[in-house]
Design a protein around this motif. Structure first.
Motif: not given
Length: 150
Positions: A1-20
């Motif tokens: 899997m492309r490194e850029q895609y992995v980084e993008a998915v993980l970056a989005v996951a980090e943005l999700i606030p607690p409780g959501h």
């Protein structure tokens, strides 16, 4: 899997606030790339460093084989749940009798978060087209570990 895609998915996951939460498909849609299976593969292989429990199946089910650990996070973060959270997960391999209440817990990003998400998605688009220049804001953007820069 492309490194850029992995980084993008993980970056989005980090943005999700607690409780959501967001579903695997929600993340793919926000990135305008891949699909739920690709996002799930990234989370399975690389998601341990991010709040993985905030990325769920569209049905509201927690990540497979991590239901007990996820439930502890959901309770701590006061994530909206439905069903019986006091019953132990069945040992027969069946799903637990609770789920995240997606209708109440789904994260709806505000304008500032949407700008970050657009920058993350733009990096993917520009990485696929090497002859285009990446906008400076997207290239220099780094997602803080606590998710929203606070």
């Amino acid at each position: 899997m492309r490194e850029q895609y992995v980084e993008a998915v993980l970056a989005v996951a980090e943005l999700i606030p607690p409780g959501h939460v967001l579903s695997y498909g929600d993340i793919a849609a926000l990135l305008e790339s891949g699909g739920p299976r690709q996002v799930g593969a990234v989370m399975s292989a690389h998601g341990s460093a991010v709040p993985w429990w905030r990325v769920i199946r569209a049905s509201g089910a927690a990540p497979v084989c991590h239901e007990g650990r996820a439930l502890a996070h959901y309770v701590q973060e006061q994530t909206a749940l439905r069903g019986d959270t006091t019953a132990p997960a069945p040992s027969s391999g069946r799903a637990p009798s609770w789920r995240v209440d997606v209708r109440l817990a789904r994260w709806n990003p505000g304008d500032a978060e949407l700008d970050l998400l657009d920058a993350i998605a733009a990096r993917l688009t520009h990485d696929d087209a090497p002859h285009h220049q990446v906008p400076a804001a997207a290239e220099s953007m780094s997602v803080p570990r606590d998710g929203l820069g606070t």
